[in-house]
Scaffold this active site. Structure first.
Site, short mmCIF file in Angstrom:
data_model
loop_
_atom_site.label_atom_id
_atom_site.label_comp_id
_atom_site.label_asym_id
_atom_site.label_seq_id
_atom_site.Cartn_x
_atom_site.Cartn_y
_atom_site.Cartn_z
CG HIS A 184 -45.98 -69.38 25.09
ND1 HIS A 184 -45.76 -69.72 26.41
CD2 HIS A 184 -46.77 -68.27 25.12
CE1 HIS A 184 -46.39 -68.85 27.20
NE2 HIS A 184 -47.01 -67.96 26.43
CD GLU A 185 -48.07 -66.22 21.98
OE1 GLU A 185 -49.25 -66.19 22.37
OE2 GLU A 185 -47.16 -65.64 22.59
CG HIS B 166 -51.63 -68.31 25.36
ND1 HIS B 166 -51.81 -68.62 26.69
CD2 HIS B 166 -50.53 -67.50 25.30
CE1 HIS B 166 -50.87 -68.03 27.41
NE2 HIS B 166 -50.07 -67.36 26.59
CG HIS C 24 -48.69 -67.21 30.95
ND1 HIS C 24 -49.11 -65.90 30.95
CD2 HIS C 24 -48.28 -67.46 29.68
CE1 HIS C 24 -48.94 -65.38 29.75
NE2 HIS C 24 -48.45 -66.32 28.96
#
Length: 390
Positions: free
Chosen positions: A190-191, A194, A200
């Site tokens: 997930h990071e 980013h 999101h």
């Protein structure tokens, strides 16, 4: 709702799903809420022209209120501005390159990274496994830094939590991914999303067509994590299985879901893998051939690429020609890739110094900045001359 310039808030619940770490953690991470008297100063800023509240971490880093998203001062402004949805690909940016703002892609589809000495052996393993998930299923590649002047530093934030935080997009040499000692691959994947520039999924402007946000179940102070962004570029279709999607119970204050499908049903937990939507969207935003081609296995070329049109809408990763140059759409601007018909024998950035905000430049000066070559024009604006490595 009106906010004062500086807002003080006392965090009452600080440890559920990594809230204390400003993270989006795996739904397997559970810890009892704990009172805290720590005061957080929140400042009103504008990101992509929209009003947000941020916490200043240091001179180079702000954290989006309650989120795992880190922003640089370059990405924030003190006043609203009109973000053009279909900007003309002129290649020009503001006088101060360091204040170019927005979200920037990684050039050549390659994330340049540094593994900080603070990382444990387990954190390094989690990081490499997560990178492999991205690199084996998408066009994104990872390269450990040698002498590159733009990169992301991956470090241990020192806390025993399944948590993380990361900058959005490439931030010169100041980008970071910070992870806890118990961070899982679910969180690390997930990071990395980013740092590729992705927001999101539940913040997408079209999310209400697909899910319901149950604000009555959201922890006090975490409501901002479920706001919609009307300015962020959408990549692909809404994907409830995306690695960028919050879990159904994230930031719940009562054990009830904070997000459900439109029919009220709860969707499965995230797993340590990219969804089919993540893969398709990333390969759109980061076209094939390491960003050096048209996505169809062809080398960098203008042949067959349509001319830019003000009457069309473009997505991140789209390519156009404009006044004899090849451009690729970034999250908030166009990047000039190369001159059509040119075939330089060496990197156009060779021997050119990195931009410094502390240096006074004159018309005709050239610098490199986040993987691109720029030349200062007589009008005081910097002109993108092409992508380094081309």
């Amino acid at each position: 709702m009106k906010f004062k310039n500086v807002v003080k808030s006392t965090t009452v619940t600080t440890l559920i799903l990594g809230l204390i770490a400003a993270s989006c953690s795996s739904e397997d991470f559970e810890e009892a809420p704990e009172n805290s008297d720590n005061e957080v100063q929140l400042t009103e800023k504008f990101f992509l022209g929209e009003k947000v509240l941020v916490e200043k971490i240091d001179s180079e880093t702000y954290k989006l209120d309650g989120s795992d998203i880190l922003l640089s001062p370059d990405q924030l402004s003190d006043a609203a501005f009109d973000l053009k949805q279909n900007p003309e690909p002129t290649g020009e940016v503001s006088t101060k390159l360091g204040l170019a703002g927005g979200i920037r892609k990684w050039p050549n589809n390659t994330v340049i990274y540094v593994l900080d000495n603070s990382l444990t052996a387990n954190q390094i393993e989690v990081t490499r496994n997560s990178m492999e998930e991205w690199s084996t299923k998408t066009n994104v590649k990872f390269k450990q830094r040698t002498n590159e002047n733009y990169y992301v530093t991956i470090s241990n934030d020192g806390r025993s939590c399944n948590c993380g935080s990361a900058n959005l997009g490439v931030i010169g040499n100041r980008g970071v991914i910070r992870i806890g000692t118990r961070t899982s691959e679910v969180v690390m994947i997930h990071e990395i999303g980013h740092t590729l520039g992705y927001i999101h999924e539940q913040n997408r402007s079209d999310r209400d067509n697909h899910v319901r946000i149950l604000f009555e179940n959201i922890q006090n102070g975490a409501e901002s994590q479920f706001r919609k962004s009307d300015r962020a570029q959408l990549i692909g279709d809404f994907d409830i299985q995306s690695t960028m999607m919050y879990g159904a119970y994230t930031f719940s204050k009562n054990g009830r879901p904070t997000i459900t499908r439109l029919d009220g049903s709860v969707y499965p937990r995230r797993s340590a893998r990219l969804s089919s939507g993540d893969i398709a969207g990333t390969n759109q935003a980061y076209p094939g051939d390491n960003g050096g081609g048209d996505g169809n296995g062809n080398p960098d070329t203008c042949e067959g690429v349509e001319e830019w049109s003000r009457n069309r809408s473009y997505q991140v990763g789209d390519r156009v020609t404009y006044r004899g140059f090849l451009y690729e759409r970034d999250f908030s601007r166009w990047n000039r890739i190369k001159e059509c018909g040119s075939n330089p024998e060496e990197d156009i950035c060779n021997g050119v110094s990195e931009y410094s905000r502390n240096t006074r430049y004159s018309a005709g000066d050239k610098v490199t900045f986040r993987g691109f070559l720029y030349e200062l024009q007589s009008n005081g604006r910097w002109s993108n001359q092409g992508q380094c490595g081309n």
